[in-house]
Enzyme design. Structure first.
Site, PDB file in Angstrom:
ATOM      1  N   SER A  77      15.433  21.145 -16.967  1.00  0.00           N
ATOM      2  CA  SER A  77      14.251  21.947 -17.265  1.00  0.00           C
ATOM      3  C   SER A  77      14.719  23.244 -17.903  1.00  0.00           C
ATOM      4  CB  SER A  77      13.500  22.236 -15.967  1.00  0.00           C
ATOM      5  OG  SER A  77      12.711  23.395 -16.105  1.00  0.00           O
ATOM      6  N   HIS A  82       0.835  -1.225   0.000  1.00  0.00           N
ATOM      7  CA  HIS A  82       0.000   0.000   0.000  1.00  0.00           C
ATOM      8  C   HIS A  82       0.859   1.261   0.000  1.00  0.00           C
ATOM      9  CE1 HIS A  82      -3.241  -2.795   1.191  1.00  0.00           C
ATOM     10  NE2 HIS A  82      -2.322  -3.291   2.012  1.00  0.00           N
TER      11      HIS A  82
END
Ligand code: ARG
Length: 467
Positions: free
Chosen positions: A286, A165
């Site tokens: 970027s 999980h």
């Protein structure tokens, strides 16, 4: 324009029946040569095997056979040299090669198509082409597994928080985690090997759909082409594309495994995890944020998975409404198949390389494992070994974890006296049990994460992969 059309019409095999030429739009719509020229080598190989058999059966003369061989050798060198002129007017790879053959060797070229249709020809070509691509992909799957096993071996002792999980569950060896992917890619390779047998069957001899009246020896062609058998029903032979669907389905699973791995690499490289770093050559920056280094390769692989899933859906949908036998719909099998192969090939190559440039950060992994009470199950198991029922032990440990959370420490940091308040049977040997390493070593069971097991698996994989 109109004289152009006339020329085109003349060059079509069925032209006598037709009273008007095809419009340019329809020509462009129905032609496949732009993409199926990729099948050229398979097409020549299949034609040569067919011609050899026709000759052996006395259907073609030795002179015609020699002329066909000579012409095909010439065509092969023209295509390899990039001088072959592909013509849209000639629709597809098959008609282009046959027309050039006839140009080069005359009437023998026109005899090649005896007892054959493009329907069994194209099915044969795609199978031959796919067979060799499968062999290449299977090698690449081995390469990726070897790369993963290498990293796993170096990291057999490195502790990673195992998640369920996405919550810290139990410590696992980082090497163990990587070997989970090796299992997946091993199954993928197995699937490729298995489905290859069904790809490797010969449609030739089915002709258009019903078989042929010429005394062809289909088994001989199959042997020449290294195929494992002949398709046993002519209608099925020309219309079946199960093999393409099966392959794309296996390819989809490969990509699903790649995609899951990508997701983990991306997470692990994020600042919040900081477990790994990918070599700069697999990342980009970027244009606006100077501090950024983005895991483009795994992201793109995760994205490309969608595209291969799409190809699988496309092929299944392509087949679902088709009556027997061949329909032109089948021409649409090629682009998804080609793109699936290309995507898989590039992805497997790049991932094997990327594993070689992986930086592992063991301290960050271990720190994260310490944060999530990853050894709570070990404490419960410890109490069971002292005689408690597992459910009772589970409850006791839940209380201990609650206390530890309250004071902001790990279970292993609670003093012995404190731990003994939860159960008097707890003794000083509990601290070994509560350590990450103790927890890891304790899972010394076949398939478990203890480093000795991880090393045993590494050895097993190495042996398997070198066979
Ligand atoms: N280009 C066709 C294909 O890819 C070849 C077979 C064409 N057969 C036909 N009867 N039109 O399926």
């Amino acid at each position: 324009m109109s004289s152009d059309n006339q020329l085109a019409n003349k060059s079509q095999a069925w032209s006598a029946l037709f009273s008007e030429p095809m419009s340019d739009l329809v020509k462009r719509y129905t032609a496949s040569v732009d993409f199926d020229k990729r099948l050229w080598l398979a097409d020549i190989t299949g034609s040569l095997a067919h011609a050899e058999m026709l000759t052996a059966q006395g259907i073609l003369s030795a002179e015609d056979h020699a002329a066909i061989q000579r012409g095909m050798a010439q065509i092969r060198s023209e295509i390899e040299a990039g001088t072959f002129e592909w013509k849209l007017d000639l629709e597809d790879v098959h008609l282009n090669i046959e027309a050039r053959l006839t140009e080069l060797v005359g009437i023998a070229g026109k005899r090649l198509h005896t007892g054959r249709s493009r329907n069994d020809q194209v099915a044969t070509d795609v199978r031959l082409w796919l067979r060799s691509e499968i062999d290449e992909l299977t090698k690449l799957l081995t390469g990726l597994q070897v790369a993963l096993v290498d990293v796993a071996e170096k990291n057999a002792e490195v502790i990673l928080p195992g998640f369920t999980h996405l919550q810290v569950a139990q410590p696992v060896a980082f090497g163990h985690h990587l070997l989970a992917y090796v299992e997946m890619f091993a199954r993928d390779a197995e699937r490729m090997t298995d489905l290859r047998r069904r790809v490797n069957r010969l449609p030739l001899g089915a002709a258009a759909l019903a078989g042929t009246s010429y005394p062809l020896e289909r088994e001989r062609v199959a042997r020449t082409l290294g195929m494992e058998g002949v398709c046993q029903n002519s209608l099925d032979a020309v219309s079946d594309r199960d093999f393409a669907i099966e392959f794309t389905s296996a390819a989809t699973l490969v990509m699903v495994h790649i995609s899951r791995m990508s997701e983990e690499l991306i997470l692990w490289m994020s600042q919040s995890f900081g477990f790994i770093d990918l070599a700069d050559r697999f990342c980009t920056g970027s244009s606006i944020m100077p501090q950024k280094k983005n895991p483009d390769v795994p992201e793109l692989a995760r994205g490309k998975t969608g595209r291969v899933v799409g190809h699988l859906m496309g092929l299944i949908t392509l087949m679902k409404g088709q009556p027997l036998a061949y329909n032109k719909d089948n021409q649409e099998d090629k682009e998804p198949l080609f793109d699936t192969v290309d995507t898989l090939r590039d992805t497997l190559r790049i991932f094997a390389e990327m594993m070689g440039g992986l930086t592992v950060k063991p301290e960050a992994m271990e720190r994260a494992a310490l944060r999530g009470y990853a050894t709570a199950t070990d404490l419960a198991d410890y109490l069971v070994k002292k005689g408690l029922a597992f459910r009772d032990a589970h409850e006791i440990v839940a209380h201990a974890v609650k206390t530890a959370i309250g004071t902001g420490v790990d279970l292993s940091q609670l003093p012995l006296a404190e731990l003994q308040k939860f159960d008097a049977r707890i003794e000083a040997d509990v601290f070994e049990v509560l350590s990450l390493r103790g927890s890891l070593n304790a899972r010394n069971i076949l398939g478990g994460t203890a480093p000795v097991q991880v090393r045993a698996q590494v050895a097993r994989h190495r042996e398997r992969l070198s066979a």
